[in-house]
Design a protein around this motif. Structure first.
Motif: not given
Length: 414
Positions: A217-231, A258-265
């Motif tokens: 869960y904590a790793l996904v939270n970090q990914a969420q920040v990276r989504t907002d940063l466009g990375d 999976m859903q956060q990875q979809a944002h990355g994709a």
């Protein structure tokens, strides 16, 4: 774009029909505002500003432009430099940073502390409070909750230092959930530095708790920040790291990854991967049956995965498909979820503009702007600024002027 249409439209609204009259008008305005007879903007400079590479004006010129045209340069097509803070926000920024330092101190209380008995029942108490904070966040937005939630985190941290055994581990788990919520509140408030700090606190406590679900869960939270940063690549890497140990994770955490990875994709332009990930997550959704008090958006949010798909489609420029999905999603969103409704409507309006339906975009934006003003959500304001950019082809048209009037209380000076 071959020219800066935003500045050109503002010039025409000001009554300056030519570049030469604009240069003369802004020069006269600047001299009066600054009491400086040397202040000058040439026609050549203004012509460059209306070109494809307008650059950025000097700070005092930016102030004059704002005073004359009612908008800051970044809203007029100029290239905003890093770390630019509007002059009127210098004091606001100082206050905000002071508040951040005060709240962040909650995570950095020096030890040791006086020992005390810690009853295991406190774990349930903080978990129940946490659910209340999630609900309050939907009504209030981030600003009114940051201090309250971080103060409770500070108390949990203090109790952890005295607790032992399973009580200590339970408090660590609930403390990580509180830190994650503070991180989210900062993210929604537009403070990515604060969000990153608290996501780091979440990660540390999750690791200390030895709870694999919480670590994921904590790793996904970090990914969420990276989504907002466009990375996008960082988002994918963090989510892949979470799913490396998917067999040990409850379905809810796997769905989140999976859903956060979809944002990355979607940030890297991979529509096929977006659909594959969200389809896999959808097959897992009926298996969510844990009693963990955190990460329950997939239970609380109507059409949770379709929200993610619509967001990804909008990011990919699939306006018609995104707009159709948003209409389905919004039909199931209750009025109580007011902030989420506002974010979704702002994204739907952008999708409509991308699909070349400007009148529909403006109509949707009316309610979204009202909600943004009420909740003070920076996330929603960012969505409305994205809508402004999508509507630039109609900047000079009546529909474009309607949108500018609707959004002015929210985006001007924000």
């Amino acid at each position: 774009m071959s020219r800066n249409d935003a500045l050109r439209a503002a010039r025409l609204r000001a009554g300056w029909r030519t570049v030469e009259s604009a240069a003369a008008g802004i020069t006269e305005h600047g001299r009066a505002l600054l009491d400086d007879r040397q202040f000058t903007v040439s026609a050549r400079t203004w012509r460059r500003w209306e070109g494809a590479r307008p650059g950025w004006p000097a700070e005092e010129t930016a102030i004059v432009i704002h005073d004359a045209l009612g908008r800051w340069p970044e809203d007029l097509g100029f290239t905003t430099p890093p770390k630019w803070i509007r002059p009127e926000h210098h004091e606001e920024e100082h206050v905000r940073r002071r508040e951040f330092v005060s709240v962040t101190a909650a995570a950095l209380v020096a030890g040791p502390v006086a020992r005390q008995h810690v009853d295991p029942a406190l774990i349930d108490y903080f978990q129940q409070q946490l659910e209340g904070h999630y609900c309050a966040d939907m009504f209030l937005g981030p600003h009114d909750l940051i201090g309250t939630v971080s103060a409770q985190y500070q108390l949990i941290d203090k109790l952890v230092r005295s607790a032992k055994g399973e009580t200590r581990r339970g408090l660590l788990r609930v403390g990580a959930a509180y830190a994650a919520l503070v991180g989210w509140l900062y993210q929604d408030a537009g403070d990515m530095e604060g969000a990153s700090f608290w996501r780091g606190v979440t990660q540390e406590i999750a690791v200390r708790s030895r709870d694999p679900h919480l670590i994921g869960y904590a790793l996904v939270n970090q990914a969420q920040v990276r989504t907002d940063l466009g990375d996008g690549h960082a988002v994918v890497e963090l989510c892949e790291a979470t799913l490396d140990d998917a067999g040990r994770l409850v379905p809810k955490v796997r769905i989140m990854a999976m859903q956060q990875q979809a944002h990355g994709a979607s940030l890297t332009g991979e529509r096929r991967v977006v659909d594959q990930l969200l389809d896999r997550a959808d097959r897992l959704l009926p298996r969510v049956d844990d009693d963990l008090p955190w990460g329950n958006a997939c239970r609380r949010t109507p059409g949770y995965l379709e929200v993610q798909r619509a967001t990804c489609y909008g990011r990919l420029g699939l306006g018609a498909e995104a707009s159709s999905l948003w209409a389905q999603v919004l039909a199931g969103v209750p009025e109580t979820a007011r902030r989420d409704r506002g974010v979704y409507m702002a994204r739907q309006a952008t999708a409509a503009a991308t699909a070349r339906e400007p009148e529909q975009a403006v109509e949707i934006a009316r309610e979204a702007a009202t909600i943004a003003a009420e909740t003070r959500s920076a996330r929603m304001r960012r969505e409305l600024v994205t809508l402004e950019r999508a509507m630039r082809p109609w900047h000079d048209a009546p529909v474009g002027r309607d949108l500018a009037e609707i959004l002015a209380p929210v985006t001007d000076g924000s």
